[in-house]
Scaffold this motif. Structure first.
Motif, short mmCIF file in Angstrom:
data_model
loop_
_atom_site.label_atom_id
_atom_site.label_comp_id
_atom_site.label_asym_id
_atom_site.label_seq_id
_atom_site.Cartn_x
_atom_site.Cartn_y
_atom_site.Cartn_z
N LEU A 240 4.99 -16.54 1.60
CA LEU A 240 4.82 -17.95 1.10
C LEU A 240 3.42 -18.21 1.61
O LEU A 240 2.79 -19.33 1.15
N VAL A 241 3.16 -17.76 2.62
CA VAL A 241 1.68 -18.24 3.25
C VAL A 241 0.77 -16.69 3.59
O VAL A 241 1.80 -15.65 3.76
N SER A 242 -0.40 -16.88 3.69
CA SER A 242 -0.99 -15.43 3.74
C SER A 242 -0.76 -14.61 5.19
O SER A 242 -1.03 -13.56 5.29
N VAL A 257 6.91 -10.87 8.99
CA VAL A 257 6.19 -9.25 8.94
C VAL A 257 4.85 -9.76 8.31
O VAL A 257 4.76 -10.37 7.17
N ALA A 258 3.76 -9.09 8.68
CA ALA A 258 2.52 -9.24 8.42
C ALA A 258 2.28 -8.98 6.62
O ALA A 258 2.87 -8.08 6.35
N TRP A 266 8.01 -0.96 4.54
CA TRP A 266 8.78 -2.10 3.74
C TRP A 266 9.94 -1.65 2.96
O TRP A 266 11.06 -1.95 3.16
N VAL A 267 9.73 -0.30 2.21
CA VAL A 267 10.77 0.15 1.69
C VAL A 267 11.84 0.60 2.68
O VAL A 267 13.11 0.60 2.41
N ALA A 268 11.52 1.33 3.48
CA ALA A 268 12.42 1.85 4.63
C ALA A 268 13.56 0.79 5.13
O ALA A 268 14.57 0.71 5.32
N GLY A 279 8.13 1.36 10.18
CA GLY A 279 7.11 1.78 11.17
C GLY A 279 6.72 0.65 12.00
O GLY A 279 7.37 -0.51 11.93
N GLU A 280 5.94 0.80 12.98
CA GLU A 280 5.38 -0.15 13.92
C GLU A 280 4.68 -1.58 13.36
O GLU A 280 4.48 -2.62 13.82
N ASP A 281 4.26 -0.99 12.16
CA ASP A 281 3.61 -2.50 11.23
C ASP A 281 4.46 -3.38 10.66
O ASP A 281 4.28 -4.41 10.21
N PHE A 282 5.88 -3.00 10.74
CA PHE A 282 7.07 -4.04 10.20
C PHE A 282 7.54 -5.15 11.42
O PHE A 282 8.06 -4.39 12.29
#
Length: 282
Positions: A240-242, A257-258, A266-268, A279-282
């Motif tokens: 909804l926001v950047s 989540v960034a 995302w898929v995982a 991964g660590e980015d989630f």
């Protein structure tokens, strides 16, 4: 001999007034961004809490029914002459988000479909909303199919609450998450109004782009990053926001989540049994 009277200073000079005005302007310039950041942080915290409460509501449903709610499910009922109630996941968890009265009204609809009662399909449930949604501001869709239907910015994951390509109802138990409930996403955000469609919490399975729902077997990409309403994809989720997208995990937690999250992560997170974890980015 008396001294002459002293005349006190009675007013500011023009220069002094201009200096004061300049100082006030500088302070306002510094304060406004700070206030805006505080407001944004408060809105994000509220949305995180709402998403968490929705996730926990599915746990409470599980405690009573021994399975998680389905995306769209029929249950036998003595509350109406039809003898059943067929409704969305968001309807079935109403008693667990302090909306028992609305649940009872919907259950009493003699068609068996709670959304046929106007006061149910138009009921704005605050916990279902993220007020940062740029697509609408009232909690009610406007125009086309969304007109008069209340929205939810928190959409359920078909891979958790249904069986993609098989059934709308998974009857999944909380103990049946091979990848772990903390690694599986139950809810993600969507615009309330999206390119002529909408995330309508009471809507049925006759056209799922009108539901508060997303299907990873149909669209496996990451959330759209704050798109316009016209460019919104109703089959996708939306940030909804950047700064990112709020998601509810199946362990009852929520997180932001960034927007730069990778597709593999995302898929995982969308699939409960693909032997992959975010991964660590989630």
């Amino acid at each position: 001999m008396s001294s002459p009277p002293k005349h006190g200073r009675t007013a500011f000079t023009l220069i002094e007034l201009l200096v004061v005005i300049a100082i006030i302007a500088i302070l306002i310039g510094l304060l406004v961004p700070a206030v805006q950041k505080v407001r944004e942080a408060a809105a994000r915290t509220q949305a995180l809490n709402s998403c968490k409460q929705i996730s926990l509501a599915t746990h409470m449903f599980h405690d009573v029914n021994k399975v998680l709610p389905g995306n769209w499910e029929r249950k036998s009922s003595s509350s109406n002459s039809a003898g059943f109630v067929e409704a969305s996941l968001h309807f079935w968890i109403l008693p667990y988000v302090e909306q028992t009265a609305l649940y009872n009204v919907g259950s009493a609809d003699n068609s068996g479909y709670p959304h046929n009662t106007a006061s149910v399909r138009a009921a704005v449930i605050p916990i279902y909303l993220d007020y940062r949604d740029p697509s609408q501001s009232t909690g009610i869709g406007a125009g086309g199919i969304t007109d008069g239907w209340a929205v939810s910015n928190f959409a359920q994951n078909h891979a958790v609450f249904g069986r993609p390509g098989v059934d709308w109802v998974s009857k999944r138990r909380l103990g049946n998450f091979p990848d772990g409930t903390s690694n599986t996403m139950g809810f993600a955000q969507k615009y309330g109004v999206c390119a002529g469609n909408g995330s309508l919490w009471a809507h049925g399975n006759w056209n799922w782009p009108w539901m508060a729902f997303f299907a990873p077997n149909v669209y496996g990409g990451t959330p759209q990053n704050a798109p316009t309403v016209a460019n919104c994809n109703p089959q996708a989720t939306q940030a909804l926001v950047s700064s990112g997208s709020i998601v509810g995990m199946c362990d009852g937690s929520s997180r932001n989540v960034a927007s730069g999250v990778s597709i593999p992560s995302w898929v995982a997170a969308m699939w409960p049994d693909d032997s992959a974890v975010p991964g660590e980015d989630f």
